[in-house]
Each structure stands twice: as C-alpha cells, then as structure tokens.
Design an enzyme around this catalytic site. Structure first.
Site, PDB file in Angstrom:
ATOM      1  N   THR A  52     -26.638  12.309   3.945  1.00 31.78           N
ATOM      2  CA  THR A  52     -26.791  11.585   5.200  1.00 31.78           C
ATOM      3  C   THR A  52     -26.290  10.154   5.108  1.00 31.78           C
ATOM      4  O   THR A  52     -25.897   9.558   6.094  1.00 31.78           O
ATOM      5  CB  THR A  52     -28.278  11.590   5.609  1.00 31.78           C
ATOM      6  OG1 THR A  52     -28.711  12.930   5.612  1.00 31.78           O
ATOM      7  CG2 THR A  52     -28.485  11.013   6.967  1.00 31.78           C
ATOM      8  N   THR A 128     -30.706  13.644   0.636  1.00 39.83           N
ATOM      9  CA  THR A 128     -32.086  13.436   0.187  1.00 39.83           C
ATOM     10  C   THR A 128     -32.825  14.732  -0.120  1.00 39.83           C
ATOM     11  O   THR A 128     -33.785  14.714  -0.876  1.00 39.83           O
ATOM     12  CB  THR A 128     -32.887  12.641   1.237  1.00 39.83           C
ATOM     13  OG1 THR A 128     -32.802  13.329   2.483  1.00 39.83           O
ATOM     14  CG2 THR A 128     -32.344  11.245   1.378  1.00 39.83           C
ATOM     15  N   ASP A 129     -32.385  15.837   0.466  1.00 38.46           N
ATOM     16  CA  ASP A 129     -33.146  17.087   0.299  1.00 38.46           C
ATOM     17  C   ASP A 129     -33.374  17.429  -1.171  1.00 38.46           C
ATOM     18  O   ASP A 129     -34.485  17.783  -1.571  1.00 38.46           O
ATOM     19  CB  ASP A 129     -32.421  18.256   0.968  1.00 38.46           C
ATOM     20  CG  ASP A 129     -32.746  18.363   2.445  1.00 38.46           C
ATOM     21  OD1 ASP A 129     -33.282  17.379   2.988  1.00 38.46           O
ATOM     22  OD2 ASP A 129     -32.470  19.418   3.039  1.00 38.46           O
ATOM     23  N   LYS A 205     -39.583  14.127  -2.622  1.00 37.81           N
ATOM     24  CA  LYS A 205     -39.452  13.902  -1.177  1.00 37.81           C
ATOM     25  C   LYS A 205     -40.694  14.471  -0.515  1.00 37.81           C
ATOM     26  O   LYS A 205     -40.930  15.673  -0.572  1.00 37.81           O
ATOM     27  CB  LYS A 205     -38.193  14.591  -0.639  1.00 37.81           C
ATOM     28  CG  LYS A 205     -37.901  14.303   0.828  1.00 37.81           C
ATOM     29  CD  LYS A 205     -36.589  14.930   1.284  1.00 37.81           C
ATOM     30  CE  LYS A 205     -36.308  14.558   2.748  1.00 37.81           C
ATOM     31  NZ  LYS A 205     -35.026  15.094   3.213  1.00 37.81           N
TER      32      LYS A 205
END
Lengths: 382, 618
Positions: A52, A128-129, A205
């Site tokens: 992202t 980020t996942d 996360k």
C-alpha cells in the site's frame, strides 16, 4: 459498463453499446526523480516489494494495486531527501498476500548485498498484511550490523491522508539511527505523531485497517520515532548498530505449515500434512489440542514431521506440563514453542529445518532464542 | 448597474443535507453533537496527491503551501470511517433514493452506473483529504427555462471548530449538490432560482432543516471579468447582494488595472527585501514579534492597493488573502500606513530604504521564518502581477463574509482534483429502479390545495410550505384538529416563542399533536398553548405541562365556578345585564387559569348571565 471521465473529472458508467471509443487521454509521464546527492548525509538503500505504501488505482479491477517502485516513493515523499542519500532496488511490486518464502530469500540476498555494499541502513517497503512474516524471515536469515527497517502503510498512498509519508520518513530516521537489527516501523497511534520501532520477531498486525495496527507482543517496542522532529529513541535492549557481523543464511525449508486448532477439529485434517517437514500448531490456551488429535499428531512426528506448539492467545507462554492433554502432546513428541508468536514459529521452523539437518539439534534450536523471538522470562504489565 | 450590458452570467450550486438514518459511507447516525461531548481527539497532516492523469490539482497545491497539522474531535456517534481508519461502507441506498427522487422532480436523466469519486480537499475538512462524491443524474429543467446540469450525491465535510480543529459529527452526512447551468443574468434571478430549488428539495420531506443544512455556492462572471465561485452562502436573502457585490468587485478590479496601466505601473522585483532591522524598535506588536520582515515596492500602485473594490474589501485585502496561504496573518501596505502601531517616521524610513517614489506602494509581510516571509511576499507579487495583467480578475474560489462581500480561498479547482474512490463499488441505476422512484407533490402545489381545502390565506399556506411543517398540519387535520388552530400555533405562537428565546426546535411533532388534541377535546384552553409549549421546550412532557399549567376543569366545574362568581357580583350583573359578559370574562378566565377555552367560558357565562337576568321561570 464503459467508464467515462467527464470534463468535470467525474466518472460515470455507460453501457458499451451506447458510446463510441474515440481516444484515451495519455497519462502524464511520471516525474523522474532528480534528487541531489548530499555528501553530508548517510547512504540508505530502499528495497521495494510493493504494498500500500506504493499503491495506485488498477484499471483492471478498479481497486488499488501495487505499482510504484522505490524512486517513485522518493518523488512522492521529497522530505526523505533531507534524511539520507538513497539507492533504490526494485525487487517486486506485489501485494504482500502474494509473498512467498522464495521471495523472502531474494529479499534476504538483496538486503545482504546492500549491507555488504556499505549501506548505513536498509529500508524495505512492504505490504502490511504479511510484513511481520517477512520481517521475521529476514531476522533469521540475516545477521545485520545495520538497521533493516520494514515499512508500509495502512491507508493507500493515493490518498492525501495516507500514513505512507510519515511512516517512510520515520523508517528513514530509524535506518540512520543506532539500531542494529531487523525491525518494523509503523504508526504507534492513530495520530501523525509517533512511529513505533518493533522487533522483527515480536511484531504482529493486530488491526485490519487502523494506522496503529502493528503491535509488539510480549515485549515493549524496541524504540520510537517522533514526527515530524524525527527524533529516535531506542530501548536499552534494542540491538545496537555494529553489534553483529554480517552473515547470510538464506536456506529455508518451505515444506512447513501453520494450523489453528479449534473445538471439534477433525483428525482427518492432519492427514493433509503427511510428509510435511514441519508443522506449527496454534493451540488453545497453554498450548492444547483435543485428545482426539493426539494419535494422528504422534503418527506425524513418528513419520518425521517436527511439530511445534504455540498458542492462539498470542500473549503469554505455552506450557504443556499443566494438564494431561499437554503432557500427552509432549509424549507424542511435540516441541513447546515458548512465547513465540505462531507465525514467527512457522518462519523459524522453515529456517531451522533449512539450515540444520540434525533433528535433535534442530529441535534444540526451536526451543532456543535466536533473534529475540522467544524470551526467557515473561515480564508483567505486557 | 446595467447587468445586461456588463454581461453578467451566473449559476448556482446548492448543497442540501439529506435527513437519512445513517451517513453516506458508514453506519453512523446523522446526528450533530455539542463540541463538549467529544470523547476522543487525534491529529493528522495531509499532502496533495497526484490525479489519475498524474497531475497535482492547482487548488490542492495552494493548500500545501503551509504544513498544517489538523486536529479532529470524535464522538460516540462517529466511527473509524470518519477517522479515515477504515474503508467506507457501500453507498447508503436510502440517500441514493432521495437523490434520485430529487433528480426525477427536476426531470433529469440518471447515469446508468454511478461511480463514486474522491474530490481532493486538503484544507483539513475531510480526514481523508478528499470528499466522496458521485454524479447521479444530469440535464434537469427549471420552470422559467433555466437548466440544471447535474445532481451529485456527496458526503458532508467536517465542521471547523476553530482554526485547524474540526469536529467529525458532520463528516459523512449525505448531501446533494445541484448545479445549474450559467443561465441567470440578474442578481434577483439568482435568488429566485435558489428559492425555487430549495422549495423543491423541501418538498421531498427528506432533507435536513435548520441553519447550515443548506448552502449555496454562486458562480459569477461578467464579460470582461472571470468566473468566480463564491462558497457557503447560507442565507438566501443575501444571494442577490452577493451577486451585486461580485459584479462591483470585478468592475473595480478592471478599473484599477486600467488606472495602473495609465500610470505605467510595474512590478520590478521577483522577491522581497529583508527589512527586519528597520522595525527593531517598532510599537507594532505584529512586526515586533516577527522573526523576518520582507518588503517589496509596487511601482505606480500608490492609492490603488487601498482602493475599495467592494464594501470592506480593497485590492490590499486580496493580496493579504494570498499571503495568508503561507501562514502569515496578513500584510501591511503604505496606502494604509501609518497605522496599527507603525509610525509615520517608520513609514518614511521604509520608503527611503526601499527607494519608493510617491506614486509607489510598499508592501510588508511579517513571518516566523525566512521561508514563510519569502513565501508570503511571493504570493503578494503573484497577486499584484494579476492586478496588472490582461486578466485582472483571477478565476478563484472565494468565501462569503458576513456582509455579502467575499474573500479569496483558493484557485478554482480543475478536473485534476477528481480521483476514483477505489474502495466503493459502482451502483447500477436500471429502469426498474428509476421507474420505482416516486415523485412527491411540490410544496407550492400543496399550499394551493391547502388554501382551497381549509380556507387558509394563501400567504399563510406559503409560509407553512416554507416552514416544512405542512406534513404535520396535514396529519393534524386528518386527525380532526381544526386547521386554524394548527396553523396559528405553527406560524404565530411558535414564532413568538422563538423570538422570546424558547428553543422551539426541541418540541416534537407528536407533542404538538397531543397538545392540539387536548385543546380540541376541551381539556386545555387555547390560551394555555404558549405556556405549555414553553414548558415542553424546557423538557417536560405535554401531560406534565398540562397538569401543571392547565388543571382539568369540566363543564360542570366551569358552570359551578361561573355561578359562584355571578352570585358574588349579583348587583353588578343586575345593573349591567348582558353587558356584564365582557368584564366578567376576565374574572372567570383568571379563575380557571387558562385551562378552559375562552369560547367555552364565554358560552357558559352568557347562558348563566341570561339565566340570572331574565329567568325563564320567574
């Protein structure tokens, strides 16, 4: 439907039959980065993998996709030029759910090359996942004397409110700091005021969308970066610059899996893991499965699968000596994963099995702390 | 002013909040809150991003001139979507239906597929840095032949609390934006069209009411001037005045340019000169506090910078607005000096230091840093150059000031400010959906019907239409309430109470109905209505208020009271006969404390006096 951009900038959808294609406006060419070299600043390398932090609209699906490379990031975030000089290495442009152990290996080699090349620090831009998985992978694969900082953004880079700029600037500050380990640098709060520096093997996360989704579990963050002052504060136990000698141990055994136990889980599911070299179980509570699963687990171990027990509680330490199912699991040959996060245990297992062929040595390595992934004591208050 | 000769062309954009259950892209209620009720705060920066076509919008670029940190207040009625911490929900279907209803009322054509866009707005009023907006229908007609170009469904922006602080309760409330063609040619016409569109919107019964729920933007140009968009005209009565003043402003800017050219005015410098040291000992608080003071000479501009272009606005005000984009408080110019603590000596000193001649104007800016001061003086140079150019009226977005004059906000945005909202799926408007949209009756038509059906004066009926209480009246009448009672309460009593400072908006429709029923049933007197409403507005229920203010008096009770009073005033009644009715009315009304309708009192009193004066059975 054909999407038409009107002169006002609005898009509308029109059935393809009722309009005629005349021309498509040309997209303005991306501005080339012309960033002057400043001999007074340290040199950092940016290895981009996508995510992202570098996403833009995808006209195929209308959603966002990863398209930028590292130099686009520098054009988009000009403040980075006042922190360091940069070498940019475009490694991949993928959303991180498409990351694989093979790309971790490419990434580790690229980062290692930059370390050997004299970079004062390396920034890895990443979706980020699965950023925490990659950070853990690099933690095990590389001994680094300089900061290797993973950074991304939770809100896409094509929005004015994106957290990409602040995260990247804080990541650059962390990469030029006295840190000497693999870390994740992301927003510490919902405000644009502080980024946290998380150890690569203790970070997770913990929210789908918030800016401050990344949290250190089991330990406090190893540091923080204030924004916009870029002041870096490191915790006393953060590994310091120069503490480690550069080394690359790039082997991984990808034949490993992670499964989460749930009530009523069928023993047949375990049949699918026959032949796997390693299996991590996110068990319940102190590290349990149902009694029904113990015989097939025992069979897997007997057939050569190394099984590590972790807890889906995320916080706290596994202890299979309290209840009888736990003891039976130990008898079946499972290894207690201490307070390792389940996904970190998976990555570690891939790395251990890739680098150590001796089973008992490998088992001992799984139980030992290598890169801060398991602590010897559980402090209160966390 | 001869607007036709000047070539006045105007159009309007009307923004009307919709009264839906939930916001446009999240499930929060559309409730406005008190600032003090906020339960969380956070702060953010915004930066301009490139459009799909790879450009940065000029209006966004202007807002980027200063790094501003915005602070936001969140509430227990706002969520992560307003915080820009969660992707938006699908477009609110209820809001889309209201929007389609309005589109149909104007005879518009819906787009086959609605695409939500992000309109870049980085002044802090949207946490995301954009306002979500979708074009829903186009090509509508106005009764006088004017044209409506488009209707868009948008999310409302956050309310500015002060400076860079915003309140998130308003963010995301659905609103429709109706844009007319530039089809109006006089100030009054603009006002009439705005009034008409407002009436159509209220006819849906699905729009929010009250201050700030409807805003007009006016687009104005004269032939030799340029298109200017004036934002945020909340008061309909001011629209015509805003148009008049803008025409005046554009005319004066053209005249100033001609005068400047006649004088051979010029802007020689490309940057300011630092004059901080000249003001070391100044009495001006602003200059004394400044870290850097920059100055520039505008040759031949003397008297022009200070010349009024519309009430309370000068060319200097325009330059000041431009400079403020860099974060400074404004500018000083020698047309208005000495003043503000700057002495005549200092002005002389400054003029000689800058080598300014008598016909020149010197501009000063005071900044907190070199960067800020030079940014501000750069903006002054830019604006001065425009004043002297072939197009001395710049295309701008302006905001209305209280009086109807306007101040510069930013350049007119272009198409580059639009970016697809990638998180929201397009919505199809097929024939079935469009055909299912019901068109409500216009309030004006309703008012006409009301005149005919209930014998209410036309101007009352129209006032009712404007008040938005027509549905309530209709309901009341259908429940057997006399139209005049309901109309009088709404138009007269409520207005008087409002003027007295009573918060009439707190009174629910149902409470009014309950009260009217009580009056109709003889449980309360009409005279008690104002006091009951006062009490209801202050928080008590209708029943409580009635009990306190108008205890029940039955007809028998009333007869007993009247007989008692007549007995006490036997001689007076005997002497006056039926003429005693008038004076005794007041006595009885005081006794029953407004709990009986005056008409009933008069009726009973009349019968009882008659019985005393001329007994049927002597």
């Amino acid at each position: 439907m054909a999407v038409i951009k009107l002169g006002s900038g609005y898009n509308i959808g029109i059935p393809p039959g009722v309009c005629t294609f005349i021309e498509r406006p040309v997209q303005a060419p991306a501005k080339s980065s012309d960033i002057p070299h400043n001999p007074n600043l340290p040199s950092l390398s940016i290895v981009s993998t996508g995510g992202t932090i570098a996403s833009r609209i995808d006209y195929r699906t209308g959603s966002v996709t990863s398209q930028f490379n590292a130099s686009d990031i520098l054009v988009a975030i000009p403040e980075l030029a006042s922190v360091a000089n940069y070498r940019t290495i475009p490694l991949a442009t993928i959303l991180s759910e498409n990351m694989t152990p093979a790309i971790w290996q490419q990434l580790a080699r690229a980062v290692y090359d930059e370390i050997r090349g004299g970079a004062a620090g390396i920034i890895v831009t990443h979706g980020t996942d699965t950023m925490a998985y990659s950070a853990a992978a690099l933690s095990f694969m590389i001994d680094t004397p300089v900061p290797v900082v993973f950074v991304g953004s939770q809100r896409s880079a094509d929005r004015p409110s994106s957290d990409n700029a602040m995260n990247a600037i804080c990541a650059a500050a962390a990469a030029t700091s006295d840190l000497g380990e693999v870390a994740v640098v992301m927003h510490a709060t919902t405000s644009d005021d502080t980024c946290a520096i998380h150890r690569g093997t203790r970070v997770r996360k913990m929210h789908t969308s918030r800016r401050d989704a990344f949290r250190s579990l089991g330990i406090p963050p190893v540091g923080s970066v204030e924004y916009p002052s870029r002041k870096v504060t490191l915790a006393p136990d953060a590994v310091r610059r120069g503490a480690r000698t550069p080394a690359l141990h790039e082997h991984l055994d990808p034949d490993c899996a992670l499964i989460q136990f749930y009530p009523g889980m069928s023993p047949r599911i375990l049949e699918a893991y026959e032949g796997y070299h390693g299996l991590v179980i996110a068990g319940t509570g102190l590290g349990h499965t149902s009694t029904e699963l113990i015989p097939p687990l025992k069979r897997l171990v007997a057939n050569g699968t190394m099984i590590v027990m972790t807890s889906q509680c995320m916080n706290g330490r596994v202890c299979d000596r309290v209840y009888d199912t736990g003891r039976d699991l130990l008898d079946a040959g499972l290894i207690e994963g201490g307070d390792m996060l389940p996904e970190v245990a998976l990555v570690k297992l891939m790395w251990v099995l890739g680098n150590e062929k001796d089973r008992s040595k490998a088992a001992a390595m799984m139980a030992r702390d290598l890169k801060g992934e398991c602590t010897r004591r559980t402090p209160h208050g966390l | 002013m001869d607007y036709k000769a000047l070539g006045l062309v105007a159009g309007i954009e009307i923004h009307q909040q919709l009264d839906t259950q939930e916001k446009l892209f999240c499930r929060c209620p559309t409730t406005l809150r008190e600032i003090a009720e906020h339960n969380a705060e956070f702060s953010r920066y915004l930066r301009a991003t490139v459009s799909e076509m790879g450009e940065i919008d000029r209006a966004a670029k202007e807002e980027m001139k200063s790094d501003r940190m915005f602070r936001y207040y969140a509430y227990d009625t706002t969520c992560l979507v307003e915080n820009d911490e969660e992707p938006p929900a699908p477009m609110n279907d209820e809001a889309l239906t209201v929007c389609l209803t309005i589109a149909k009322m104007f005879g518009m054509t819906p787009v086959p597929q609605v695409h939500t866009m992000r309109k870049l707005v980085i002044d802090g009023s949207n946490t995301s840095g954009f306002q979500r907006t979708a074009l829903v229908a186009f090509n509508g007609a106005l009764p006088d032949g004017g044209q409506i170009e488009t209707i868009c469904l948008e999310e409302e922006a956050a309310q500015r609390v002060k400076d860079e602080v915003f309140s998130l309760d308003r963010l995301g409330i659905p609103l429709v934006e109706i844009t007319t063609a530039p089809c109006m040619h006089s100030p009054e016409e603009v006002q009439n069209v705005a009034e008409y569109i407002g009436m159509v919107l209220r006819s849906t019964g699905r729009v929010k009411r009250g201050l700030g729920t409807i805003r007009q933007d006016v687009n104005i140009s004269i032939a030799a001037g340029a298109r200017v968009e004036i934002k945020g005209v909340q008061d309909l009565d001011l629209i015509a005045e805003v148009v008049r003043r803008e025409v005046q402003r554009q005319t004066n800017l053209l005249a100033i340019r001609d005068e400047l050219r006649r004088r051979g005015a010029a802007i020689d410098a490309t940057a300011g000169v630092e004059v901080t040291s000249l003001f070391r000992e100044t009495k001006s608080a602003v200059l004394k506090k400044a870290k850097k003071i920059h100055a520039i000479v505008l040759k031949g501009f003397a008297g022009m910078v200070g010349r009024e272009i519309q009430p309370e606005r000068r060319l200097g005000s325009e330059m000041s607005d431009y400079a403020k984009k860099c974060g400074v408080g404004g500018i000083f110019h020698t047309d208005e000096l000495p003043a503000y603590g700057v002495t005549a000596d200092e002005v002389l000193h400054l003029r000689s230091f800058m080598k300014a001649a008598e016909q020149d104007c010197v501009i000063l800016v005071a900044g907190t840093s070199e960067k800020q001061a030079s940014c501000a003086i750069g903006q002054v140079i830019t604006r001065a150059a425009i004043a002297l150019s072939d197009t001395p009226v710049p295309e701008e977005t302006r905001r209305m000031l209280e009086s109807g004059s306007t101040a510069y906000m930013r350049p007119l945005p272009g198409a580059a400010r639009m970016y697809p909202e990638t998180d929201v799926l397009p919505v199809q408007i097929d024939d079935r959906r469009w055909n299912a949209v019901d068109v409500p009756e216009l309030l004006t038509a309703k008012a006409d019907r009301f005149v005919a059906a209930y014998g209410i004066e036309r101007n009352y009926a129209l006032q009712l239409a404007a008040s938005g209480k027509l549905p309530l009246i209709e309901r009341a009448v259908s429940e057997g309430i006399k139209p005049k009672l309901a109309v009088f309460t709404i138009l007269s009593t409520a207005t008087e109470l409002r003027r007295d400072g009573v918060d009439v908006a707190k009174i629910e429709d149902q409470e009014l109905l309950d009260l009217w029923h009580a009056v109709e049933d003889g449980k309360a007197a009409r005279e008690a209505i104002p006091d009951v409403l006062r009490s209801v507005a202050a928080g008590s229920s209708v029943a409580e208020a009635l009990e306190k203010l108008a205890p029940l008096v039955s007809r028998e009770d009333l007869v007993a009271i009247v007989r008692k009073i007549l007995a006490e005033r036997k001689e007076f009644v005997a002497q006056k006969g039926m003429a005693a009715l008038g004076p005794l009315m007041g006595v009885v009304m005081a006794e029953v404390r407004g709990s009986v309708d005056g008409k009933m009192v008069s009726e009973v009193l009349k019968t009882e006096i008659a019985a005393v004066v001329s007994p049927k059975n002597p």
